[in-house]
Design a protein around this motif. Structure first.
Motif, PDB file in Angstrom:
ATOM      1  N   SER A 166      38.450  37.951  39.025  1.00 15.11           N
ATOM      2  CA  SER A 166      38.572  39.244  38.221  1.00 15.11           C
ATOM      3  C   SER A 166      37.125  40.071  38.077  1.00 15.11           C
ATOM      4  CB  SER A 166      39.183  39.103  37.037  1.00 15.11           C
ATOM      5  OG  SER A 166      38.627  38.177  36.022  1.00 15.11           O
ATOM      6  N   LEU A 219      36.432  41.516  41.628  1.00  9.99           N
ATOM      7  CA  LEU A 219      37.237  42.728  41.843  1.00  9.99           C
ATOM      8  C   LEU A 219      36.728  43.843  40.954  1.00  9.99           C
ATOM      9  CD1 LEU A 219      40.761  41.051  42.149  1.00  9.99           C
ATOM     10  CD2 LEU A 219      39.464  42.087  43.997  1.00  9.99           C
ATOM     11  N   LYS A 262      40.423  43.527  49.530  1.00  6.01           N
ATOM     12  CA  LYS A 262      41.689  43.510  49.949  1.00  6.01           C
ATOM     13  C   LYS A 262      41.725  41.876  50.502  1.00  6.01           C
ATOM     14  CE  LYS A 262      44.304  46.029  51.739  1.00  6.01           C
ATOM     15  NZ  LYS A 262      44.934  47.236  52.717  1.00  6.01           N
ATOM     16  N   HIS A 320      42.350  39.570  47.708  1.00  4.74           N
ATOM     17  CA  HIS A 320      43.855  39.772  47.364  1.00  4.74           C
ATOM     18  C   HIS A 320      44.457  38.587  48.382  1.00  4.74           C
ATOM     19  CE1 HIS A 320      47.538  42.323  46.496  1.00  4.74           C
ATOM     20  NE2 HIS A 320      47.653  41.015  46.140  1.00  4.74           N
ATOM     21  N   CYS A 321      44.210  38.916  49.506  1.00  7.11           N
ATOM     22  CA  CYS A 321      44.905  37.831  50.273  1.00  7.11           C
ATOM     23  C   CYS A 321      44.706  36.260  49.870  1.00  7.11           C
ATOM     24  CB  CYS A 321      44.572  38.216  51.788  1.00  7.11           C
ATOM     25  SG  CYS A 321      44.904  39.812  52.467  1.00  7.11           S
ATOM     26  N   LEU A 332      47.905  34.398  40.292  1.00  8.50           N
ATOM     27  CA  LEU A 332      47.974  35.894  40.062  1.00  8.50           C
ATOM     28  C   LEU A 332      48.317  36.124  38.739  1.00  8.50           C
ATOM     29  CD1 LEU A 332      47.600  38.496  41.471  1.00  8.50           C
ATOM     30  CD2 LEU A 332      49.854  38.874  41.620  1.00  8.50           C
ATOM     31  N   LEU A 336      43.385  43.658  40.087  1.00  8.09           N
ATOM     32  CA  LEU A 336      43.751  44.106  41.380  1.00  8.09           C
ATOM     33  C   LEU A 336      44.326  45.432  41.225  1.00  8.09           C
ATOM     34  CD1 LEU A 336      45.324  40.952  43.014  1.00  8.09           C
ATOM     35  CD2 LEU A 336      43.442  42.558  43.734  1.00  8.09           C
ATOM     36  N   TYR A 358      43.081  49.095  42.918  1.00 13.03           N
ATOM     37  CA  TYR A 358      43.655  49.843  43.849  1.00 13.03           C
ATOM     38  C   TYR A 358      43.891  51.295  43.367  1.00 13.03           C
ATOM     39  CZ  TYR A 358      45.107  46.109  46.804  1.00 13.03           C
ATOM     40  OH  TYR A 358      45.315  45.057  47.700  1.00 13.03           O
ATOM     41  N   ASP A 415      49.774  50.496  46.365  1.00 10.55           N
ATOM     42  CA  ASP A 415      49.507  49.013  46.355  1.00 10.55           C
ATOM     43  C   ASP A 415      49.437  48.529  45.055  1.00 10.55           C
ATOM     44  OD1 ASP A 415      49.173  48.664  49.103  1.00 10.55           O
ATOM     45  OD2 ASP A 415      47.399  49.613  49.323  1.00 10.55           O
ATOM     46  N   VAL A 474      51.541  45.585  43.273  1.00  9.27           N
ATOM     47  CA  VAL A 474      50.872  44.133  42.518  1.00  9.27           C
ATOM     48  C   VAL A 474      51.549  44.169  41.051  1.00  9.27           C
ATOM     49  CG1 VAL A 474      48.719  43.291  41.358  1.00  9.27           C
ATOM     50  CG2 VAL A 474      48.539  44.321  43.695  1.00  9.27           C
TER      51      VAL A 474
END
Length: 515
Positions: A248, A251, A264, A267-268, A278, A286, A290, A298, A302
């Motif tokens: 976090s 991000l 991204k 995220h994967c 998650l 996330l 976005y 997106d 999420v």
């Protein structure tokens, strides 16, 4: 067990405390007394630990009275437990009284009270305790210095932090993991030199997840997105597994388009490693990511996967993104979802929804949200009050806007600015200047935004001489140095009044580069 003695009760209390069942542990104490099992010093230490972790000041002080009543010997373990409990509850005066109640001290006890002062943000008191500690011939350890550096970090006291850093070499603690982690956090928040951050991190022989996360946070704070993502990769290569806070933190710092592509990939990685990872912190980061890049589909995707962990931060981020795209009605749907899912609404969330309502033609939604703020006990929240003022003024309900302002007990500069902005936007220029005079009378200190509103009101209200007086006294009377925006407003005011010679003279002596 047919017969439970003090040992069995204390053991059960200890188990409950370690498992996080604090109130159940405390509930065993009266059962223990009813069973005729007298509490021991170890019993009180475990119970005080429960009060400390739960910040239960009332129960903790009652236990303090109980141990005095039972005549329990105040050994170092019990004394440290009391100090730790009072420190965690923010009662530093009581903690200090316990510290001085007996002459026996050790490094653990001193570290407990230093940590307490550090957590309460009183750096000077923490440093004073360090001096008392060394005066008592007790040598500080790594945890002592880590607490002091953390206090310097929270107070942004870089110079004091550097002095403590220098002391570490005297005690051969410059490579200790906990100390270095605290130093990384200090330099990431307070130092403009990237080398300070890197040197502190590389001093750790075996960086743990806290070390890597502190480094990544520091790089993010310094706008080093690329280096932050590289550190994340190096962390995984070194065999240290990132936690949700690491992800976090990374991000939250993604601001450039290239960083967005890296994010991204993160995220994967989250989805690939474990769906359960998650959690709320990662999911909200996330969603926020976005939203920042206007990728609302997106962001919603999420949020959908966060079915059981969505909270007010999730919905507030979604509402903010929809507001920025001009989709106010869809933003307001988020508050309905929050109520349906029993998600707590706080002042910050409600302020976002009021911002959506302010852009609508109808006042009805705004009034309903106002009623919600009263029902939820948030009407006194400053951010809510300021948003209500803004909402009512944009809907041309200046009477309601003034009523909201008058309901604020001690309006700060932000609230005064909200009121003045409302008056200016509704062309009540003289009233805006009158509000400014009231603000000065009550002792509120204006900021740059306040003076911009004053100059705007003077400009559009034709009050040029008053505007010149306020502009010339910005620095001397209000301690606000004119910025480019103030000069622009001032020149516009002179130009509208036809005083072009004065405006030209100002341009010649302006201390900032004209754009």
């Amino acid at each position: 067990m047919t017969h439970k003695d003090a040992i069995s009760y204390t053991a059960m209390i200890s188990v409950l405390v370690r498992a996080g069942y604090r109130r159940q542990a405390l509930a065993l104490y009266p059962c223990m007394l009813q069973a005729g099992a007298p509490p021991t010093a170890h019993t009180f230490a475990e119970l005080l630990s429960a009060c400390a972790s739960g910040r239960l000041h009332c129960q903790g002080s009652q236990l303090h009275a109980q141990l005095l009543r039972w005549g329990t010997d105040l050994n170092l373990v019990l004394k440290t437990a009391l100090v730790h409990m009072y420190c965690n509850c923010g009662s530093m005066d009581y903690a200090h009284t316990v510290l001085n109640s007996t002459p026996q001290t050790d490094v653990v006890l001193w570290t407990a009270i230093i940590t307490g002062y550090a957590q309460s943000g009183d750096l000077q008191a923490a440093l004073q305790m360090l001096r008392c500690m060394t005066g008592a011939a007790v040598l500080p350890n790594a945890f002592t210095y880590a607490a002091l550096i953390a206090a310097c970090s929270s107070s942004r006291a870089l110079q004091a932090g550097r002095q403590i850093h220098a002391r570490l070499f005297k005690f051969a603690l410059e490579h200790d993991t906990s100390v270095c982690n605290a130093l990384v956090d200090l330099y990431s928040k307070s130092s403009n030199r990237l080398l300070d951050l890197l040197h502190s991190f590389h001093a750790v022989h075996k960086p743990n997840v806290v070390s890597w996360t502190a480094l990544i946070a520091g790089l993010v704070c310094n706008g080093r997105d690329e280096e932050a993502f590289l550190a994340f990769s190096q962390m995984r290569v070194s065999g240290v597994c990132p936690n949700s806070f690491t992800v976090s933190t990374l991000l939250k710092g993604s601001s450039s388009s290239l960083a967005f592509l890296h994010a991204k990939k993160i995220h994967c990685y989250v989805l690939k490693t474990s769906f359960e990872s998650l959690d709320a912190a990662v999911g909200n980061s996330l969603v926020d990511l976005y939203v920042r890049f206007a990728r609302m589909d997106d962001a919603w995707a999420v949020a959908t996967t966060m079915a059981f962990i969505r909270d007010r931060f999730t919905y507030t981020s979604l509402a903010r993104g929809l507001n920025q795209m001009g989709l106010q009605w869809r933003a307001l749907e988020m508050v309905v979802r929050m109520f349906h899912e029993d998600v707590d609404v706080d002042g910050y969330s409600l302020a976002s929804f009021l911002s959506s309502a302010a852009s609508l033609i109808s006042i009805e939604i705004g009034k309903q949200l106002h009623s919600c703020s009263v029902k939820l006990g948030l009407s006194s929240d400053i951010s809510v009050s300021n948003s209500l003022i803004d909402m009512y003024s944009k809907c041309k309900y200046m009477g309601d806007a003034k009523n909201v302002f008058q309901s604020i007990r001690e309006p700060r500069v932000v609230s005064w600015n909200a009121l003045m902005s409302a008056l200016v936007s509704n062309k009540c220029y003289k009233e805006a200047l009158s509000a400014f005079e009231d603000m000065i009378l009550v002792g509120a200190k204006p900021d740059g935004i306040t003076l911009s509103l004053v100059l705007f009101a003077c400009n559009h209200g034709g009050l040029v001489d008053i505007g010149i007086k306020y502009f010339n006294s910005m620095g001397t009377l209000f301690g606000v140095l004119p910025q480019r925006s103030h000069y622009t407003l001032f020149l516009d005011m002179l130009g509208r009044a036809g005083r072009l010679t004065e405006a030209a003279n100002i341009v010649d002596v302006i201390p900032v580069e004209p754009d």
